[in-house]
Design a protein around this motif. Structure first.
Motif, mmCIF file in Angstrom:
data_model
loop_
_atom_site.group_PDB
_atom_site.id
_atom_site.type_symbol
_atom_site.label_atom_id
_atom_site.label_comp_id
_atom_site.label_asym_id
_atom_site.label_seq_id
_atom_site.Cartn_x
_atom_site.Cartn_y
_atom_site.Cartn_z
ATOM 1 N N GLY A 113 -15.157 -0.282 -1.871
ATOM 2 C CA GLY A 113 -15.115 -0.750 -3.254
ATOM 3 C C GLY A 113 -13.828 -0.457 -3.999
ATOM 4 N N LYS A 114 -12.745 -0.230 -3.294
ATOM 5 C CA LYS A 114 -11.472 0.048 -3.967
ATOM 6 C C LYS A 114 -10.834 -1.256 -4.428
ATOM 7 C CE LYS A 114 -10.525 4.268 -1.426
ATOM 8 N NZ LYS A 114 -9.635 4.928 -0.480
ATOM 9 N N SER A 115 -10.115 -1.185 -5.519
ATOM 10 C CA SER A 115 -9.395 -2.356 -6.000
ATOM 11 C C SER A 115 -8.040 -2.422 -5.309
ATOM 12 C CB SER A 115 -9.203 -2.272 -7.517
ATOM 13 O OG SER A 115 -8.281 -1.246 -7.818
ATOM 14 N N GLU A 116 -7.407 -3.570 -5.417
ATOM 15 C CA GLU A 116 -6.069 -3.728 -4.846
ATOM 16 C C GLU A 116 -5.104 -2.743 -5.500
ATOM 17 O OE1 GLU A 116 -4.967 -7.833 -5.233
ATOM 18 O OE2 GLU A 116 -6.554 -8.506 -3.886
ATOM 19 N N ARG A 117 -5.259 -2.520 -6.781
ATOM 20 C CA ARG A 117 -4.377 -1.588 -7.488
ATOM 21 C C ARG A 117 -4.569 -0.158 -7.001
ATOM 22 N NH1 ARG A 117 -3.560 -3.750 -13.627
ATOM 23 N NH2 ARG A 117 -3.209 -5.880 -12.987
ATOM 24 N N GLU A 118 -5.818 0.244 -6.813
ATOM 25 C CA GLU A 118 -6.079 1.594 -6.314
ATOM 26 C C GLU A 118 -5.473 1.784 -4.931
ATOM 27 O OE1 GLU A 118 -10.362 2.789 -8.297
ATOM 28 O OE2 GLU A 118 -10.355 1.441 -6.566
ATOM 29 N N LEU A 119 -5.657 0.784 -4.083
ATOM 30 C CA LEU A 119 -5.120 0.858 -2.731
ATOM 31 C C LEU A 119 -3.601 0.880 -2.750
ATOM 32 C CD1 LEU A 119 -6.583 1.069 -0.092
ATOM 33 C CD2 LEU A 119 -6.412 -1.391 0.178
ATOM 34 N N SER A 120 -3.014 0.127 -3.661
ATOM 35 C CA SER A 120 -1.564 0.115 -3.804
ATOM 36 C C SER A 120 -1.049 1.488 -4.212
ATOM 37 C CB SER A 120 -1.158 -0.933 -4.844
ATOM 38 O OG SER A 120 0.214 -0.874 -5.088
ATOM 39 N N ALA A 121 -1.729 2.111 -5.152
ATOM 40 C CA ALA A 121 -1.324 3.443 -5.613
ATOM 41 C C ALA A 121 -1.457 4.481 -4.495
ATOM 42 C CB ALA A 121 -2.155 3.862 -6.822
ATOM 43 N N GLU A 122 -2.508 4.369 -3.690
ATOM 44 C CA GLU A 122 -2.737 5.326 -2.610
ATOM 45 C C GLU A 122 -1.723 5.186 -1.476
ATOM 46 O OE1 GLU A 122 -6.713 5.029 -1.106
ATOM 47 O OE2 GLU A 122 -7.598 5.536 -3.043
ATOM 48 N N THR A 123 -1.390 3.930 -1.139
ATOM 49 C CA THR A 123 -0.561 3.694 0.045
ATOM 50 C C THR A 123 0.913 3.497 -0.263
ATOM 51 O OG1 THR A 123 -0.942 1.300 -0.060
ATOM 52 C CG2 THR A 123 -2.479 2.616 1.272
ATOM 53 N N GLY A 124 1.228 3.123 -1.506
ATOM 54 C CA GLY A 124 2.611 2.838 -1.854
ATOM 55 C C GLY A 124 3.017 1.414 -1.509
ATOM 56 N N VAL A 125 2.083 0.630 -0.981
ATOM 57 C CA VAL A 125 2.342 -0.779 -0.663
ATOM 58 C C VAL A 125 2.132 -1.587 -1.946
ATOM 59 C CG1 VAL A 125 1.552 -2.744 0.728
ATOM 60 C CG2 VAL A 125 1.540 -0.436 1.706
ATOM 61 N N PRO A 126 3.039 -2.517 -2.268
ATOM 62 C CA PRO A 126 2.873 -3.309 -3.494
ATOM 63 C C PRO A 126 1.539 -4.055 -3.526
ATOM 64 C CG PRO A 126 5.050 -3.652 -2.557
ATOM 65 C CD PRO A 126 4.271 -2.851 -1.555
ATOM 66 N N ARG A 127 0.981 -4.186 -4.719
ATOM 67 C CA ARG A 127 -0.313 -4.845 -4.888
ATOM 68 C C ARG A 127 -0.278 -6.281 -4.384
ATOM 69 N NH1 ARG A 127 -2.816 -8.433 -7.347
ATOM 70 N NH2 ARG A 127 -1.094 -8.992 -8.676
ATOM 71 N N LYS A 128 0.812 -6.985 -4.639
ATOM 72 C CA LYS A 128 0.933 -8.376 -4.187
ATOM 73 C C LYS A 128 0.853 -8.453 -2.665
ATOM 74 C CE LYS A 128 2.339 -10.989 -7.855
ATOM 75 N NZ LYS A 128 1.876 -12.282 -8.194
ATOM 76 N N THR A 129 1.459 -7.488 -1.994
ATOM 77 C CA THR A 129 1.430 -7.460 -0.528
ATOM 78 C C THR A 129 0.006 -7.244 -0.043
ATOM 79 O OG1 THR A 129 3.665 -6.567 -0.485
ATOM 80 C CG2 THR A 129 2.359 -6.327 1.520
ATOM 81 N N ASN A 153 -12.231 -2.729 5.095
ATOM 82 C CA ASN A 153 -13.136 -1.609 4.829
ATOM 83 C C ASN A 153 -12.858 -0.994 3.465
ATOM 84 O OD1 ASN A 153 -15.192 0.355 5.663
ATOM 85 N ND2 ASN A 153 -13.485 1.781 5.634
ATOM 86 N N GLU A 154 -11.596 -0.719 3.171
ATOM 87 C CA GLU A 154 -11.236 -0.092 1.891
ATOM 88 C C GLU A 154 -11.570 -0.996 0.704
ATOM 89 O OE1 GLU A 154 -9.900 3.138 1.405
ATOM 90 O OE2 GLU A 154 -10.582 3.254 3.472
ATOM 91 N N LEU A 155 -11.259 -2.284 0.819
ATOM 92 C CA LEU A 155 -11.458 -3.198 -0.310
ATOM 93 C C LEU A 155 -12.921 -3.578 -0.522
ATOM 94 C CD1 LEU A 155 -8.414 -5.588 0.172
ATOM 95 C CD2 LEU A 155 -8.704 -3.878 -1.616
ATOM 96 N N PHE A 156 -13.646 -3.841 0.548
ATOM 97 C CA PHE A 156 -14.989 -4.380 0.385
ATOM 98 C C PHE A 156 -16.105 -3.364 0.597
ATOM 99 C CE2 PHE A 156 -12.308 -8.027 1.232
ATOM 100 C CZ PHE A 156 -12.666 -8.864 0.190
#
Length: 144
Positions: A110-126, A104-107
């Motif tokens: 429309g959030k990018s992996e980087r934005e989601l990483s910054a919001e959640t603290g989970v590494p972008r690669k993960t 839902n968040e990514l597609f």
């Protein structure tokens, strides 16, 4: 020396040009201005590279009006799209709540992996790995 660096940061001023005059502004406005400026230059470069402009299309006997009008969709295409959407919705029900949230968040948001990483603290690669894992699972469910 630490205070000296802090003073430099505090004294750093940001300026943007408006009508040939430099105006002092905040760092946020400065960053947004130059990000927008770079985006415009990128789009201009891309347009020139692919020769996309109204003048070029008008002058080359290209029916611009036809591109601006919605093209009719065949009944067959509508049925295929409907079946694909139904299959996707069915496949989405097989996901866990965390996987649904990620998709839902990514597609849909429309959030990018980087934005989601910054919001959640989970590494972008993960996040990228989890996304690929979920997409592969969805593909398998849809194929069956």
């Amino acid at each position: 020396m630490n205070k000296k660096n802090e003073n430099k940061k505090e004294r750093k001023a940001f300026y943007i040009p408006i009508d040939g005059i430099l105006y002092e502004t905040s760092e946020e406005v400065y960053t947004a201005y130059y990000r927008m400026d770079r985006r415009e230059r990128y789009l201009d470069e891309r347009s020139r590279k692919h020769e996309l402009s109204l003048e070029t299309l008008s002058g080359s006997e290209y029916p611009v009006e036809n591109k601006m009008v919605e093209q009719p969709v065949s009944l067959e295409d509508e049925v295929i799209t409907g079946v694909m959407i139904e299959s996707l919705l069915k496949a989405l029900t097989t996901l866990s709540e965390e996987e649904k949230w990620l998709i839902n968040e990514l597609f849909f948001c429309g959030k990018s992996e980087r934005e989601l990483s910054a919001e959640t603290g989970v590494p972008r690669k993960t996040i990228s790995y989890r996304k690929e894992k979920v997409l592969n699972r969805l593909k398998k469910v849809i194929k069956n």
